[in-house]
Design a protein around this motif. Structure first.
Motif, PDB file in Angstrom:
ATOM      1  N   THR A 261       0.805  -1.200   0.018  1.00  0.00           N
ATOM      2  CA  THR A 261      -0.021  -0.119   0.021  1.00  0.00           C
ATOM      3  C   THR A 261       0.830   1.227  -0.077  1.00  0.00           C
ATOM      4  O   THR A 261       0.445   2.213  -0.021  1.00  0.00           O
ATOM      5  N   GLU A 262       2.330   1.148  -0.057  1.00  0.00           N
ATOM      6  CA  GLU A 262       3.102   2.096   0.210  1.00  0.00           C
ATOM      7  C   GLU A 262       3.218   2.865  -1.055  1.00  0.00           C
ATOM      8  O   GLU A 262       3.497   2.186  -2.176  1.00  0.00           O
ATOM      9  N   ALA A 263       2.769   3.926  -1.296  1.00  0.00           N
ATOM     10  CA  ALA A 263       2.938   4.762  -2.493  1.00  0.00           C
ATOM     11  C   ALA A 263       4.061   6.099  -2.472  1.00  0.00           C
ATOM     12  O   ALA A 263       4.113   6.728  -3.390  1.00  0.00           O
ATOM     13  N   ASP A 264       4.591   6.279  -1.562  1.00  0.00           N
ATOM     14  CA  ASP A 264       5.683   7.186  -1.542  1.00  0.00           C
ATOM     15  C   ASP A 264       6.836   7.073  -2.386  1.00  0.00           C
ATOM     16  O   ASP A 264       7.246   5.732  -2.237  1.00  0.00           O
ATOM     17  N   ASN A 265       7.162   7.788  -3.057  1.00  0.00           N
ATOM     18  CA  ASN A 265       8.443   7.756  -4.280  1.00  0.00           C
ATOM     19  C   ASN A 265       9.455   7.478  -3.302  1.00  0.00           C
ATOM     20  O   ASN A 265      10.473   6.657  -4.032  1.00  0.00           O
ATOM     21  N   SER A 266       9.905   7.893  -2.255  1.00  0.00           N
ATOM     22  CA  SER A 266      11.192   7.647  -1.616  1.00  0.00           C
ATOM     23  C   SER A 266      11.436   6.116  -1.117  1.00  0.00           C
ATOM     24  O   SER A 266      12.518   5.533  -1.417  1.00  0.00           O
ATOM     25  N   PHE A 267       9.812   5.606  -0.647  1.00  0.00           N
ATOM     26  CA  PHE A 267       9.946   4.133  -0.463  1.00  0.00           C
ATOM     27  C   PHE A 267      10.256   3.502  -1.631  1.00  0.00           C
ATOM     28  O   PHE A 267      10.991   2.324  -1.885  1.00  0.00           O
ATOM     29  N   ILE A 268       9.729   3.764  -2.998  1.00  0.00           N
ATOM     30  CA  ILE A 268       9.762   2.899  -4.062  1.00  0.00           C
ATOM     31  C   ILE A 268      10.954   2.949  -4.501  1.00  0.00           C
ATOM     32  O   ILE A 268      11.780   1.849  -4.714  1.00  0.00           O
ATOM     33  N   LEU A 269      11.714   4.182  -4.306  1.00  0.00           N
ATOM     34  CA  LEU A 269      13.204   4.109  -4.970  1.00  0.00           C
ATOM     35  C   LEU A 269      14.166   3.314  -3.765  1.00  0.00           C
ATOM     36  O   LEU A 269      15.016   2.841  -4.549  1.00  0.00           O
ATOM     37  N   ARG A 270      13.897   3.353  -2.623  1.00  0.00           N
ATOM     38  CA  ARG A 270      14.664   2.614  -1.782  1.00  0.00           C
ATOM     39  C   ARG A 270      14.536   0.958  -2.041  1.00  0.00           C
ATOM     40  O   ARG A 270      15.428   0.375  -2.233  1.00  0.00           O
ATOM     41  N   ALA A 271      13.319   0.736  -2.425  1.00  0.00           N
ATOM     42  CA  ALA A 271      13.017  -0.663  -2.629  1.00  0.00           C
ATOM     43  C   ALA A 271      13.842  -1.194  -3.857  1.00  0.00           C
ATOM     44  O   ALA A 271      14.206  -2.095  -3.964  1.00  0.00           O
ATOM     45  N   LEU A 272      13.778  -0.303  -4.899  1.00  0.00           N
ATOM     46  CA  LEU A 272      14.548  -0.626  -6.026  1.00  0.00           C
ATOM     47  C   LEU A 272      15.895  -0.640  -6.061  1.00  0.00           C
ATOM     48  O   LEU A 272      16.641  -1.513  -6.421  1.00  0.00           O
ATOM     49  N   ASP A 273      16.392   0.303  -5.183  1.00  0.00           N
ATOM     50  CA  ASP A 273      17.926   0.426  -5.040  1.00  0.00           C
ATOM     51  C   ASP A 273      18.159  -0.828  -4.225  1.00  0.00           C
ATOM     52  O   ASP A 273      19.656  -1.462  -4.479  1.00  0.00           O
ATOM     53  N   ASN A 274      17.251  -1.739  -3.566  1.00  0.00           N
ATOM     54  CA  ASN A 274      17.727  -2.681  -2.833  1.00  0.00           C
ATOM     55  C   ASN A 274      17.392  -4.067  -3.695  1.00  0.00           C
ATOM     56  O   ASN A 274      17.633  -5.112  -2.824  1.00  0.00           O
TER      57      ASN A 274
END
Length: 124
Positions: free
Chosen positions: A85-98
């Protein structure tokens, strides 16, 4: 095709299994990130193609799990789709980076799951 469903909600796991079974996928389940890593380590000889990984879980959350998964090089060819349910761009970028490959936003339908799987190169 083999899929590992990782979510602390048995309802969500059951729903995803139902959708994936209908697409002819073989599924296994884990209730948190730590349990998912155990499944993957125990089955190194039987590759999974895709992990559907919830973000907010006890014991080990999805972000911690994908990071540990990629660092340990467990099943490196497996794609990871965060289910969140996380839609925050900073979270999405962190997940992609990981090491996440794609996102599926809750709530979702069979068609949205199918579309995301096609983006990852899976015929669904």
């Amino acid at each position: 095709m083999r899929v590992l469903i990782v979510d602390d909600s048995s309802f969500v796991r059951e729903y995803l299994r139902h959708l994936l079974d209908g697409m002819g996928m073989a599924c296994e389940e884990a209730a948190d990130g730590s349990a998912a890593l155990e499944v993957l380590a125990a089955q190194r000889d039987r590759e999974f193609d895709l992990m559907l990984l919830d973000v907010n879980m006890p014991v080990m959350n999805g972000l911690e799990c994908v990071k540990a998964l990629r660092q340990a090089r467990l099943q490196p060819e497996m794609k990871v789709m965060m289910v969140t349910t996380e839609a925050d761009n900073s979270f999405i970028l962190r997940a992609l980076d990981n090491g996440a490959d794609e996102f599926l936003m809750k709530p979702f339908t069979q068609e949205s799951l199918r579309e995301k799987m096609m983006l990852l190169g899976f015929a669904a």
